[in-house]
Write a protein that holds these residues in place. Structure first.
Motif, short mmCIF file in Angstrom:
data_model
loop_
_atom_site.label_atom_id
_atom_site.label_comp_id
_atom_site.label_asym_id
_atom_site.label_seq_id
_atom_site.Cartn_x
_atom_site.Cartn_y
_atom_site.Cartn_z
N GLU A 37 -4.54 -1.88 6.49
CA GLU A 37 -4.49 -3.24 6.79
C GLU A 37 -5.80 -3.94 6.16
O GLU A 37 -5.70 -5.41 6.37
CB GLU A 37 -4.55 -3.46 8.50
N SER A 38 -6.46 -3.32 5.59
CA SER A 38 -7.67 -4.05 4.79
C SER A 38 -7.28 -4.76 3.58
O SER A 38 -6.34 -4.34 2.90
CB SER A 38 -8.85 -3.01 4.51
N ASP A 66 -6.62 10.70 11.31
CA ASP A 66 -6.93 9.60 12.31
C ASP A 66 -5.94 8.43 12.04
O ASP A 66 -6.27 7.71 11.08
CB ASP A 66 -8.26 9.42 12.31
N PRO A 67 -5.11 8.30 13.02
CA PRO A 67 -4.02 7.14 12.98
C PRO A 67 -4.72 5.73 13.11
O PRO A 67 -4.33 4.91 12.24
CB PRO A 67 -3.24 7.34 14.14
N GLN A 68 -5.85 5.64 13.91
CA GLN A 68 -6.60 4.25 13.96
C GLN A 68 -7.14 4.04 12.51
O GLN A 68 -7.25 2.97 12.01
CB GLN A 68 -7.64 4.32 14.96
N ARG A 69 -7.97 5.26 12.26
CA ARG A 69 -8.66 4.97 10.65
C ARG A 69 -7.50 4.80 9.53
O ARG A 69 -8.00 3.86 8.59
CB ARG A 69 -9.41 6.29 10.33
N LEU A 70 -6.20 5.31 9.49
CA LEU A 70 -5.42 5.17 8.53
C LEU A 70 -4.97 3.74 8.57
O LEU A 70 -4.80 3.24 7.49
CB LEU A 70 -4.24 6.11 8.53
N ARG A 71 -4.73 3.36 9.85
CA ARG A 71 -4.11 1.96 10.19
C ARG A 71 -5.31 0.86 9.51
O ARG A 71 -4.79 -0.10 9.02
CB ARG A 71 -3.91 1.92 11.63
N ARG A 72 -6.41 1.21 9.99
CA ARG A 72 -7.42 0.11 9.36
C ARG A 72 -7.67 0.19 7.70
O ARG A 72 -7.63 -1.12 7.37
CB ARG A 72 -8.84 0.59 9.66
N ARG A 112 0.77 -1.11 0.10
CA ARG A 112 0.04 -0.06 0.01
C ARG A 112 0.95 1.23 -0.04
O ARG A 112 1.92 1.38 0.58
CB ARG A 112 -0.86 -0.01 1.30
N THR A 113 0.38 2.27 -0.52
CA THR A 113 1.13 3.62 -0.63
C THR A 113 0.39 4.69 -0.07
O THR A 113 -0.94 4.93 -0.40
CB THR A 113 1.62 3.89 -1.96
N VAL A 114 0.87 5.42 0.54
CA VAL A 114 0.12 6.78 1.17
C VAL A 114 0.85 7.87 0.71
O VAL A 114 2.11 7.88 0.79
CB VAL A 114 0.03 6.75 2.93
N THR A 115 -0.07 8.94 0.22
CA THR A 115 0.39 9.91 -0.33
C THR A 115 0.15 11.19 0.51
O THR A 115 -1.26 11.33 0.76
CB THR A 115 0.08 10.19 -1.91
N LEU A 116 0.92 12.04 1.01
CA LEU A 116 0.60 13.21 1.47
C LEU A 116 0.58 14.47 0.83
O LEU A 116 1.54 14.77 0.14
CB LEU A 116 1.48 13.51 2.83
N ILE A 117 -0.60 14.98 0.70
CA ILE A 117 -0.32 16.31 -0.44
C ILE A 117 -0.48 17.52 0.32
O ILE A 117 -1.61 17.76 1.33
CB ILE A 117 -1.42 16.28 -1.39
N GLY A 118 0.63 18.41 0.62
CA GLY A 118 0.59 19.57 1.34
C GLY A 118 1.22 20.79 0.63
O GLY A 118 1.56 20.86 -0.39
N LYS A 119 1.87 21.51 1.76
CA LYS A 119 2.82 22.78 1.22
C LYS A 119 3.71 23.05 2.28
O LYS A 119 3.25 22.80 3.54
CB LYS A 119 1.88 23.72 0.59
N PRO A 120 4.88 23.69 2.10
CA PRO A 120 5.65 24.21 3.22
C PRO A 120 4.86 25.17 4.19
O PRO A 120 4.17 25.87 3.84
CB PRO A 120 6.83 24.74 2.49
N GLY A 121 5.34 25.05 5.60
CA GLY A 121 4.80 25.95 6.31
C GLY A 121 3.39 25.76 6.76
O GLY A 121 2.86 26.38 7.63
N CYS A 122 3.09 24.43 6.65
CA CYS A 122 1.50 24.12 6.90
C CYS A 122 1.62 23.15 8.03
O CYS A 122 2.20 21.98 8.11
CB CYS A 122 0.94 23.32 5.79
N HIS A 123 1.17 23.84 9.30
CA HIS A 123 1.26 23.08 10.43
C HIS A 123 0.67 21.85 10.52
O HIS A 123 1.08 20.75 11.07
CB HIS A 123 0.82 24.04 11.43
N LEU A 124 -0.66 21.76 10.00
CA LEU A 124 -1.52 20.63 9.74
C LEU A 124 -0.72 19.46 8.89
O LEU A 124 -0.91 18.22 9.39
CB LEU A 124 -2.73 21.01 9.23
N CYS A 125 0.09 19.88 8.00
CA CYS A 125 0.74 19.08 7.13
C CYS A 125 1.88 18.45 8.10
O CYS A 125 1.96 17.12 7.81
CB CYS A 125 1.44 19.80 5.97
N ASP A 126 2.48 19.10 8.70
CA ASP A 126 3.53 18.59 9.77
C ASP A 126 2.94 17.58 10.60
O ASP A 126 3.72 16.52 10.89
CB ASP A 126 4.34 19.81 10.38
N VAL A 127 1.70 17.88 11.14
CA VAL A 127 1.07 16.89 11.99
C VAL A 127 0.64 15.56 11.24
O VAL A 127 0.97 14.53 11.63
CB VAL A 127 -0.01 17.27 12.73
#
Length: 78
Positions: free
Chosen positions: A77-78, A68-74, A2-17
């Motif tokens: 794993e599916s 949400d880490p639990q939602r991403l994990r599920r 599986r591959t997870v892609t994060l789409i964001g931009k520099p200086g974005c606090h929510l992207c860092d989290v």
């Protein structure tokens, strides 16, 4: 794999989290991850500029703003 892609931009606090959550969950599940910047791609900017960070799992939108880490994990794993 599986591959997870994060789409964001520099200086974005929510992207860092979101990145921290993705790195941790991918390490636990064995999934790979990548990051794309909306400032480098006009199509990504047009599609997601109001939603960043956006998380895709295998190319399909999974989440935005907060990961949400639990939602991403599920999903991985599916």
């Amino acid at each position: 794999m599986r591959t997870v892609t994060l789409i964001g931009k520099p200086g974005c606090h929510l992207c860092d989290v979101a990145r921290d959550v993705i790195v941790r969950v991918c390490a636990e599940t064995g999934a790979s991850w990548e990051e794309k910047c909306i400032e480098d791609d006009q199509e990504l900017y047009r599609k997601y500029w109001e939603q960043i960070p956006v998380v895709l799992v295998d190319g399909a939108q999974h989440d935005f703003w907060r990961v949400d880490p639990q939602r991403l994990r599920r999903a991985l794993e599916s």
